[in-house]
Design a protein around this motif. Structure first.
Motif, PDB file in Angstrom:
ATOM      1  N   SER A  36       0.802  -1.213   0.000  1.00 28.76           N
ATOM      2  CA  SER A  36       0.000   0.000   0.000  1.00 28.76           C
ATOM      3  C   SER A  36       0.838   1.268   0.000  1.00 28.76           C
ATOM      4  CB  SER A  36      -0.927  -0.023   1.225  1.00 28.76           C
ATOM      5  OG  SER A  36      -1.691   1.144   1.291  1.00 28.76           O
ATOM      6  N   ARG A  37       1.974   1.244   0.685  1.00 31.88           N
ATOM      7  CA  ARG A  37       2.821   2.435   0.789  1.00 31.88           C
ATOM      8  C   ARG A  37       4.142   2.257   0.054  1.00 31.88           C
ATOM      9  NH1 ARG A  37       3.253   3.848   6.882  1.00 31.88           N
ATOM     10  NH2 ARG A  37       3.783   5.903   6.027  1.00 31.88           N
ATOM     11  N   ASN A  38       4.164   1.226  -0.774  1.00 27.52           N
ATOM     12  CA  ASN A  38       5.358   0.907  -1.546  1.00 27.52           C
ATOM     13  C   ASN A  38       5.230   1.539  -2.926  1.00 27.52           C
ATOM     14  OD1 ASN A  38       7.440  -0.230  -3.019  1.00 27.52           O
ATOM     15  ND2 ASN A  38       7.008  -2.334  -2.404  1.00 27.52           N
ATOM     16  N   PHE A  39       6.104   2.488  -3.241  1.00 21.31           N
ATOM     17  CA  PHE A  39       6.016   3.198  -4.520  1.00 21.31           C
ATOM     18  C   PHE A  39       6.317   2.290  -5.713  1.00 21.31           C
ATOM     19  CE2 PHE A  39       6.394   6.743  -1.608  1.00 21.31           C
ATOM     20  CZ  PHE A  39       5.606   7.719  -2.194  1.00 21.31           C
ATOM     21  N   SER A  40       6.881   1.129  -5.438  1.00 19.22           N
ATOM     22  CA  SER A  40       7.204   0.200  -6.527  1.00 19.22           C
ATOM     23  C   SER A  40       6.047  -0.735  -6.854  1.00 19.22           C
ATOM     24  CB  SER A  40       8.445  -0.628  -6.170  1.00 19.22           C
ATOM     25  OG  SER A  40       9.568   0.210  -6.015  1.00 19.22           O
ATOM     26  N   SER A  41       4.898  -0.498  -6.228  1.00 17.16           N
ATOM     27  CA  SER A  41       3.718  -1.331  -6.480  1.00 17.16           C
ATOM     28  C   SER A  41       2.531  -0.442  -6.859  1.00 17.16           C
ATOM     29  CB  SER A  41       3.377  -2.155  -5.241  1.00 17.16           C
ATOM     30  OG  SER A  41       2.162  -2.864  -5.431  1.00 17.16           O
ATOM     31  N   TYR A  42       1.719  -0.952  -7.782  1.00 20.49           N
ATOM     32  CA  TYR A  42       0.473  -0.265  -8.134  1.00 20.49           C
ATOM     33  C   TYR A  42      -0.611  -0.486  -7.072  1.00 20.49           C
ATOM     34  CZ  TYR A  42       2.154   0.306 -12.982  1.00 20.49           C
ATOM     35  OH  TYR A  42       2.853   0.651 -14.100  1.00 20.49           O
ATOM     36  N   ARG A  43      -0.443  -1.543  -6.274  1.00 16.66           N
ATOM     37  CA  ARG A  43      -1.496  -1.938  -5.352  1.00 16.66           C
ATOM     38  C   ARG A  43      -1.603  -0.970  -4.168  1.00 16.66           C
ATOM     39  NH1 ARG A  43       0.377  -8.110  -4.786  1.00 16.66           N
ATOM     40  NH2 ARG A  43       2.366  -7.064  -5.227  1.00 16.66           N
ATOM     41  N   GLY A  44      -2.839  -0.893  -3.612  1.00 19.22           N
ATOM     42  CA  GLY A  44      -3.068  -0.017  -2.472  1.00 19.22           C
ATOM     43  C   GLY A  44      -2.990   1.449  -2.827  1.00 19.22           C
ATOM     44  N   LYS A  45      -3.392   1.806  -4.047  1.00 19.65           N
ATOM     45  CA  LYS A  45      -3.244   3.176  -4.537  1.00 19.65           C
ATOM     46  C   LYS A  45      -4.520   3.630  -5.253  1.00 19.65           C
ATOM     47  CE  LYS A  45       1.304   2.689  -3.824  1.00 19.65           C
ATOM     48  NZ  LYS A  45       1.435   1.230  -3.691  1.00 19.65           N
ATOM     49  N   ILE A  46      -4.611   4.927  -5.477  1.00 19.82           N
ATOM     50  CA  ILE A  46      -5.517   5.511  -6.465  1.00 19.82           C
ATOM     51  C   ILE A  46      -4.623   6.071  -7.554  1.00 19.82           C
ATOM     52  CG2 ILE A  46      -7.191   7.336  -6.931  1.00 19.82           C
ATOM     53  CD1 ILE A  46      -8.295   6.915  -4.123  1.00 19.82           C
ATOM     54  N   LEU A  47      -4.840   5.610  -8.783  1.00 19.26           N
ATOM     55  CA  LEU A  47      -3.998   5.950  -9.921  1.00 19.26           C
ATOM     56  C   LEU A  47      -4.685   6.979 -10.815  1.00 19.26           C
ATOM     57  CD1 LEU A  47      -3.032   2.280 -10.944  1.00 19.26           C
ATOM     58  CD2 LEU A  47      -1.905   3.746  -9.237  1.00 19.26           C
ATOM     59  N   ARG A  48      -3.877   7.748 -11.551  1.00 22.20           N
ATOM     60  CA  ARG A  48      -4.421   8.685 -12.552  1.00 22.20           C
ATOM     61  C   ARG A  48      -3.567   8.593 -13.808  1.00 22.20           C
ATOM     62  NH1 ARG A  48      -5.037  15.045 -11.220  1.00 22.20           N
ATOM     63  NH2 ARG A  48      -2.761  14.832 -11.034  1.00 22.20           N
ATOM     64  N   MET A  49      -4.249   8.518 -14.954  1.00 22.40           N
ATOM     65  CA  MET A  49      -3.534   8.329 -16.215  1.00 22.40           C
ATOM     66  C   MET A  49      -4.291   8.980 -17.365  1.00 22.40           C
ATOM     67  SD  MET A  49      -4.505   4.290 -16.565  1.00 22.40           S
ATOM     68  CE  MET A  49      -4.518   4.184 -14.766  1.00 22.40           C
ATOM     69  N   ASN A  50      -3.647   9.069 -18.505  1.00 19.73           N
ATOM     70  CA  ASN A  50      -4.293   9.512 -19.727  1.00 19.73           C
ATOM     71  C   ASN A  50      -5.093   8.355 -20.320  1.00 19.73           C
ATOM     72  OD1 ASN A  50      -3.008  12.157 -19.700  1.00 19.73           O
ATOM     73  ND2 ASN A  50      -1.114  11.074 -20.252  1.00 19.73           N
ATOM     74  N   GLY A  91      -3.413   5.195 -21.451  1.00 16.76           N
ATOM     75  CA  GLY A  91      -2.736   4.371 -20.464  1.00 16.76           C
ATOM     76  C   GLY A  91      -1.428   4.935 -19.970  1.00 16.76           C
ATOM     77  N   SER A  92      -0.967   6.025 -20.511  1.00 20.41           N
ATOM     78  CA  SER A  92       0.263   6.651 -20.020  1.00 20.41           C
ATOM     79  C   SER A  92      -0.026   7.460 -18.769  1.00 20.41           C
ATOM     80  CB  SER A  92       0.864   7.558 -21.097  1.00 20.41           C
ATOM     81  OG  SER A  92      -0.046   8.617 -21.423  1.00 20.41           O
ATOM     82  N   PRO A  93       0.962   7.634 -17.865  1.00 15.11           N
ATOM     83  CA  PRO A  93       0.693   8.378 -16.638  1.00 15.11           C
ATOM     84  C   PRO A  93       0.473   9.856 -16.905  1.00 15.11           C
ATOM     85  CG  PRO A  93       3.028   7.849 -16.807  1.00 15.11           C
ATOM     86  CD  PRO A  93       2.341   7.118 -17.914  1.00 15.11           C
ATOM     87  N   ASP A  94      -0.357  10.457 -16.087  1.00 16.54           N
ATOM     88  CA  ASP A  94      -0.585  11.892 -16.167  1.00 16.54           C
ATOM     89  C   ASP A  94       0.665  12.598 -15.646  1.00 16.54           C
ATOM     90  OD1 ASP A  94      -1.484  14.484 -16.136  1.00 16.54           O
ATOM     91  OD2 ASP A  94      -3.001  14.167 -14.592  1.00 16.54           O
ATOM     92  N   THR A  95       1.219  13.476 -16.465  1.00 14.65           N
ATOM     93  CA  THR A  95       2.478  14.120 -16.089  1.00 14.65           C
ATOM     94  C   THR A  95       2.335  15.068 -14.901  1.00 14.65           C
ATOM     95  OG1 THR A  95       2.095  15.860 -17.729  1.00 14.65           O
ATOM     96  CG2 THR A  95       3.384  13.935 -18.437  1.00 14.65           C
ATOM     97  N   SER A  96       1.095  15.413 -14.513  1.00 12.87           N
ATOM     98  CA  SER A  96       0.904  16.274 -13.343  1.00 12.87           C
ATOM     99  C   SER A  96       0.743  15.481 -12.057  1.00 12.87           C
ATOM    100  CB  SER A  96      -0.315  17.186 -13.548  1.00 12.87           C
ATOM    101  OG  SER A  96      -1.513  16.420 -13.613  1.00 12.87           O
ATOM    102  N   ASN A  97       0.872  14.167 -12.125  1.00 14.49           N
ATOM    103  CA  ASN A  97       0.788  13.354 -10.916  1.00 14.49           C
ATOM    104  C   ASN A  97       1.892  13.750  -9.939  1.00 14.49           C
ATOM    105  OD1 ASN A  97      -1.466  11.863 -11.615  1.00 14.49           O
ATOM    106  ND2 ASN A  97      -0.301  10.197 -12.557  1.00 14.49           N
ATOM    107  N   PRO A  98       1.617  13.635  -8.640  1.00 16.46           N
ATOM    108  CA  PRO A  98       2.549  14.198  -7.644  1.00 16.46           C
ATOM    109  C   PRO A  98       3.925  13.539  -7.618  1.00 16.46           C
ATOM    110  CG  PRO A  98       0.771  12.949  -6.589  1.00 16.46           C
ATOM    111  CD  PRO A  98       0.380  13.136  -8.007  1.00 16.46           C
ATOM    112  N   PHE A  99       4.066  12.302  -8.086  1.00 12.27           N
ATOM    113  CA  PHE A  99       5.357  11.624  -8.019  1.00 12.27           C
ATOM    114  C   PHE A  99       5.906  11.300  -9.408  1.00 12.27           C
ATOM    115  CE2 PHE A  99       2.738  10.323  -4.330  1.00 12.27           C
ATOM    116  CZ  PHE A  99       3.431  11.014  -3.342  1.00 12.27           C
TER     117      PHE A  99
END
Length: 844
Positions: free
Chosen positions: A461-475, A478-486
């Motif tokens: 959940s708090r592991n940045f190397s995992s998608y799990r335990g997260k709320i994701l945002r993308m275009n 399927g590419s990541p939104d460049t304004s995402n905080p990380f």
């Protein structure tokens, strides 16, 4: 010899005091509590009858001026509900709806289940003396039953007016038939004391026997006796009215009895029936017989419930087409089924397969358990109409792990069937299983939000190397939104997709336009969380219930299984037809225990939440809709549509073979104020106010006259003495300043006078060239006989007029029945409104 002169002042003082004491008011007697009937009596936490014997006072002339009702809890010791200085009928017979919950129960709509409480009640007399007008408090301890069990329907009497209504599924009156002895249906208590009885007869229908009230409320049972002939009855509903205008509808199964046989049923508080027998002295709710076909109730007037799609298997989520086409066959919304199908429902209500076979493993399994995985989230691109879906599929290779994907489906036939599939995000190595899997999808401003469970591995959940335990945002590609905080463009991985992190199972989410923010509901082990999704925030889930309190707007404790959240808001289909007071409020489906039977304390409902402009919680949860049946259905998917709030029943409700049985439904809740049975907001149903003479319904349309656009203060004028009628004109405020014209007719109301533009004035010109009364009202407005019958509406769209027939009006008019109605005229348009018609009888 004593000096009597010295005693005189004392004597005068004593006499004066005695005179004053004789005139002093005495408090009323302490009330005698008759409901709850016994100390420790168990009652429904939702429907507590509070009743006292009539007011008693030793002072001649003192009358009952008010009652204070209070309910106190013991742990903590505090007042949790009160109805203070209550007058009228409720001064001796009150219910929870007559008061306000407070302190630890503030905002609640029921008492806590399986809890001891104390009722305190006192009466007030009419003396006006603050020191002595109140009686002492009387007190009675009672307990509430478990909210997970059925509470019996309890009555003490059935009103004769309005009469009970016993009808079959088509709405036709039931017919018991004849015979010797005649068949019968009765409502009684376990001792056989009768509430009401229906006996068959040679002709259609039945005869009713309605005795006086019992001394207190008792559980209700239904006894059906065949009599001297075999008896066959279809499914039916019996609606009776208790004294005090409380309606109870009882759902009865089909009946097939041989001559001389009988059948017994216990009745639950929601009208569900349960098979019993003659030997039982207490209700037995172990064997359901019949409940409502659509066992859902909205807990406020003015809403209707409709089934809009049927025969679904585990329907999880709903997504509406943001810009639907106008044709009957154009797609209106899509539904994901957990085991790999997407259904499409068109504008005309037709349902068909949009896509099937999307899950490539066999997901069936235990509930709760491995059976709870597969296809979940869905969103529709407002530009292309393409459908996005989130799901699990088998990992390539021998491990049989199930990995999350987001796919994009496009169509060649206007969205009716999927033609092409593209995987826009494959999260390799992110093994997920039941419940804690990929879930909610939503497109906001061209960005796709995706919710990811932790896969039952809190360390992800708090592991940045995992998608799990997260709320994701993308275009949308399927590419990541460049304004995402990380986001870091040097190496694209899971970190770049993270909108926020540290969550366990954030199954539901929705965007709120009022504060341009996303909110989510999340399942914890024993505590659930409702929170705002703030970009970059870590919600600190690490495996313990205590972590679910971090950044929560609200916590459910114990857990209720919040599944989905939706906002009613002007930006979504103009508010879905709901009234403005519901705008910007959240609605949450709380599914409760997995595949649970019957009504549940912790779930099977939609709750309503009010947030302020910044998103802070103002009130909630308030139960908006709840399950009232005996089956397995619960709430799951939720979406605001163009004509209401839609939800899915996760399971087939009745006669099911298990949680995966086909038969679940999509149900719509729509606002329909015309269906409210309390148009004047009095708290008493309209039909009851009319039947008991509390209000008038002179035009016989089933509404109190005060709710009609045109009302009159009488429907009779006596010619021998003369008289007048005062008309109240209540047009819409949108007609302010426009001209109203009150007209009359002596030849009835049907078919009326066509005014053009689809308007019909419910008055007739008569069979002759001109109706004489119509002619009189048209040619003589604003005269001594017809005062203010023509003029402008005020700023509220209101007006008034008076018809006066003076002494000396020809008595030959006696027996004439005339009607009046008004039109509203706009010089720029023509006639823009026609009111209802009200009758007037001329008598001697």
């Amino acid at each position: 010899m004593p000096d009597l002169r010295r005693l005189a002042p004392l004597t005068i003082s004593i006499c004066a005091s005695a005179s004053f004491a004789a005139a002093q008011n005495n408090p009323p007697n302490a009330p005698t509590i008759t409901e709850p009937a016994t100390v420790g009596q168990q009652v429904s936490p939702f429907d507590v009858h509070l009743e006292t014997a009539p007011f008693m006072d030793v002072d001649a002339g003192d009358t009952h001026a008010g009652t204070d009702w209070e309910i106190w809890s013991f742990a903590p010791l505090e007042r949790v509900w009160a109805a203070l200085n209550v007058t009228g009928f409720e001064s001796v017979h009150a219910h929870l709806s007559d008061g306000v919950f407070e302190n630890s129960l503030a905002g609640a709509d029921s008492l806590g289940p399986s809890t001891a409480y104390s009722l305190r009640v006192r009466h007030k007399d009419s003396s006006g003396d603050p020191a002595t007008e109140w009686s002492p408090f009387s007190q009675r301890i009672f307990t509430t039953g478990s909210a997970t069990s059925n509470i019996p329907l309890e009555l003490d009497d059935v009103a004769s007016s309005p009469e009970p209504r016993w009808i079959d599924s088509t709405g036709a009156d039931m017919d018991l038939g004849g015979g010797a002895p005649a068949p019968s249906l009765r409502l009684d208590n376990h001792s056989g004391n009768l509430f009401i009885r229906f006996d068959g007869q040679a002709g259609p229908g039945y005869q009713i026997t309605n005795p006086g009230p019992l001394s207190h409320h008792d559980p209700v049972r239904v006894v059906i006796e065949a009599g001297g002939q075999p008896l066959s009855l279809p499914e039916s509903t019996l609606t009776v009215i208790e004294s005090g205008c409380e309606a109870a509808t009882i759902f009865l199964p089909s009946i097939s009895l041989q001559a001389g046989q009988d059948a017994y049923f216990w009745v639950g508080a929601q009208g569900n029936t349960f098979i019993g027998d003659a030997s039982q002295s207490q209700p037995d709710f172990s064997n359901p017989a019949q409940s409502a076909d659509v066992p859902w109730v909205v807990n406020e007037p003015g809403y209707e419930i409709d089934v809009v799609a049927e025969n679904l298997q585990l329907p999880i989520n709903i997504a509406f087409v943001p810009n639907p086409g106008p044709n009957p066959g154009d797609p209106k919304f899509y539904v994901t089924e957990l085991y790999g199908a997407i259904k499409v429902v068109t504008n005309d209500g037709t349902m068909s397969n949009y896509a099937t076979g999307l899950v490539d493993f066999t997901p069936t399994g235990a509930f709760p358990g491995s059976g709870e995985q597969g296809l979940t989230g869905i969103a529709v691109d407002p530009v292309s109409g393409d459908v996005f879906a989130s799901l699990l599929r088998d990992e390539p290779g021998p491990s049989n792990d199930h990995e999350p994907r987001i796919i994009r489906l496009s169509s060649n036939d206007g969205g009716l069937t999927a033609a092409n599939e593209t995987t826009i995000l494959y999260m390799a190595g992110e093994n997920q299983g039941q419940s804690h899997q990929i879930s909610n999808l939503e497109i906001i401003d061209g960005k796709l939000y995706c919710h990811m469970g932790d896969g039952f591995n809190a360390s992800t959940s708090r592991n940045f190397s995992s998608y799990r335990g997260k709320i994701l945002r993308m275009n949308l590609d399927g590419s990541p939104d460049t304004s995402n905080p990380f986001y870091n463009p040097s190496t694209i991985n899971s970190r770049d997709y993270i909108y926020c992190l540290g969550v366990r199972n954030p199954f539901g989410g929705a965007w709120r336009a009022a504060d341009n923010s996303r909110y989510f509901v999340e399942n914890g082990p024993s505590v659930d969380r409702f929170a705002k999704a703030v970009a970059g925030r870590d919600y600190l889930w690490s495996g313990s219930d205590s972590h679910m309190f971090n950044f929560a707007l609200y916590n459910w404790q114990p857990a209720t299984g919040p599944v989905n959240i939706e906002f009613i808001q002007p930006e979504t289909f103009g508010g879905s037809g709901f009234p403005p007071e519901k705008f910007d409020r959240a609605f949450v489906t709380e599914s409760g225990p997995t595949y649970a039977n019957g009504q549940q304390a912790n779930g099977k409902r939609i709750t309503e939440w009010e947030l302020d402009a910044s998103g802070a919680l103002v009130s909630g949860p308030t139960t908006f809709l709840e399950y009232t049946g005996t089956g397995r259905a619960t709430v799951c998917g939720l979406a605001a549509g163009p004509d209401g709030l839609y939800f899915t029943e996760l399971y087939k409700d009745q006669n099911t073979t298990g949680p995966t049985a086909v038969g679940a439904r999509v149900i719509r809740v729509r606002y329909s104020p015309s269906t409210s049975d309390d148009c004047n907001g009095s708290g008493t149903p309209d039909w009851c106010e009319i039947a008991t003479g509390m209000v008038h319904d002179l035009d016989g349309n089933g509404l109190p006259d005060e709710c009609d656009p045109l009302a009159a203060d009488t429907d009779v004028i006596t010619l021998s003495t003369g008289g007048s009628v005062q008309f109240t004109i209540d047009a819409d405020a949108g007609f302010a300043g426009k001209t109203y014209w009150l007209l009359g007719s002596s030849s009835g109301t049907m078919p009326g006078i066509a005014l053009g533009g689809g308007l019909t004035l419910p008055l007739n010109p008569g069979s002759a060239a001109v109706d004489p009364w119509l002619n009189l009202t048209m040619l003589n407005p604003n005269t001594a006989i017809l005062m203010n019958t023509l003029g402008p509406l005020d700023a509220n769209g209101d007006g008034s007029a008076t018809l006066t027939l003076p002494l000396g009006t020809p008595l030959a008019l006696a027996g004439l029945s005339i009607h009046h109605a008004y039109v509203v005229y706009d010089p720029a348009v023509g006639f823009v409104y026609a009111s209802n018609a009200v009758p007037l009888q001329l008598t001697l």
